[in-house]
Scaffold this motif. Structure first.
Motif: not given
Length: 407
Positions: A340, A377-380, A382-383
């Motif tokens: 991320n 890194d699921t936030d990455y 998702q982004r």
């Protein structure tokens, strides 16, 4: 901010005067020193710390490769560059053995400035002098000796194909990186970045491959200090091959074009290069890391930072940057634990390497599972709008694992 110090060495006064004129606009950024011979340069270095030395090759008192060999032994943190008009095969081979980069004369001011700036940007990016001090000479990284035996045999066999050679290279992360360093060096004057091993071998040619590459690497094989270290090394190679294969499949599944799948493959192949550095040079610090990995729950990157002062990803990124490996591959390795942190919002080699490393959990050697751990890194994901692709990537991972297990 302290100025970076650069030492130029050339016995031709006109060349020295030309460099002085070319780089005059950068006197506020860099502190420039000049010497007309190897002995004069070495004397100056006893009096003045030098961040980068740029040497001619053919000089009467001391050849450039001899000078840089001495510099590598006494000043391992100094980056070494060859700037030479002698571009025959033997000169290139000797220069690449001791230099991090090789530029050909005539070299315009913009090319020279860009090469120097890139080196200092790398150092500024990592901002950790402990990396240079801890790694030492980047050109002496070990490789498994059997790879060289296989390569020599294949080159000697007139029936060997480019694909055969590429497959041997792909089993060795260090050799692959050095081959790319060679083909992307200014010596070849290409107007594009080469990320494919097959393309690199085709460009160099089989006849030159042995002289130009193997002579650079066959110096010392990996010094196995214990049976346990040998087991870790074998597992490291297995893990790298699995991750590289899956990273390439992920890139292909995302319709990555041109050399993007090759970048993902090489990023996977090289992603544990920093661990190779630790295993070969860690000493007592390596023993402490292994002990804490087994007996604590502290995240491994945090342990590496505490013990070494830098992570394996930073160590590998520094070395590969000096070798001028394509930036996307370096990014995939440097940010593999923290994807991320990239500014790029699309799929890249980083995406494929991070996902592949996380989806391929270690399946053997339970004592070192945490050495390879990485949290997805699921936030990455998702982004960059790829979180929903995980199930499909997992299917690819299952196929890779099944193929390696022979099922």
């Amino acid at each position: 901010m302290n100025k970076k110090s650069i030492l130029f060495v050339d016995d031709n006064v006109n060349v020295i005067n030309g460099i002085q004129r070319q780089l005059r606009p950068y006197r506020e950024q860099w502190q420039l020193f000049f010497a007309n011979s190897g002995p004069q340069a070495l004397k100056l270095m006893t009096q003045q710390p030098i961040d980068l030395i740029v040497s001619d090759m053919m000089m009467p008192e001391m050849r450039g490769d001899k000078l840089l060999t001495i510099v590598s032994e006494h000043y391992p943190a100094t980056v070494r560059m060859i700037l030479s008009g002698d571009a025959d095969e033997e000169t290139l081979k000797n220069g690449l053995e001791v230099a991090h980069q090789y530029l050909s004369k005539p070299c315009n001011s913009e090319t020279l400035r860009e090469a120097i700036s890139q080196i200092f940007k790398i150092q500024a990016c990592l901002r950790n002098p402990l990396i240079v001090a801890g790694i030492g000479d980047a050109n002496q990284l070990p490789s498994l000796p059997r790879v060289y035996q296989e390569l020599n045999a294949a080159i000697a066999n007139e029936n060997s194909t480019i694909r055969d050679i590429a497959e041997i290279f792909s089993s060795d992360m260090v050799l692959s990186a050095k081959l790319l360093q060679l083909v992307n060096s200014p010596y070849f004057g290409l107007n594009r970045v080469i990320s494919s091993l097959t393309d690199a071998i085709t460009l160099i040619g089989l006849k030159k491959l042995n002289n130009l590459v193997l002579s650079v690497h066959v110096k010392t094989s990996f010094p196995v200090s214990s049976r346990e270290t040998e087991r870790y090394m074998e597992y490291l190679w297995q893990d790298s091959i699995r991750v590289s294969e899956l990273a390439r499949l992920i890139a292909l599944s995302e319709n990555q074009q041109e050399d993007r799948p090759d970048q993902a493959y090489l990023g996977g192949l090289l992603h544990n290069m920093g661990l190779l550095i630790f295993l070969s040079r860690g000493g007592d610090k390596l023993k402490l890391l292994m002990d804490l990995v087994k007996n604590t729950e502290t995240p491994v990157p945090e342990l590496e930072m505490t013990i070494f002062g830098f992570t394996r990803s930073e160590a590998a990124a520094y070395v590969l940057s000096l070798w001028k490996i394509p930036p996307r591959i370096i990014e995939a390795i440097l940010l593999q634990n923290t994807p991320n942190d990239t500014d790029y919002n699309g799929v890249s080699a980083l995406t494929a390497v991070h996902a592949a490393s996380c989806l391929l959990k270690p399946s053997v050697m339970s004592c070192c599972e945490r050495l390879f751990e990485m949290n997805l890194d699921t936030d990455y994901l998702q982004r960059i709008n790829k979180l929903e692709r995980l199930p499909d990537w997992q299917i690819l991972a299952d196929k890779v694992m099944a193929r390696q297990s022979g099922k």
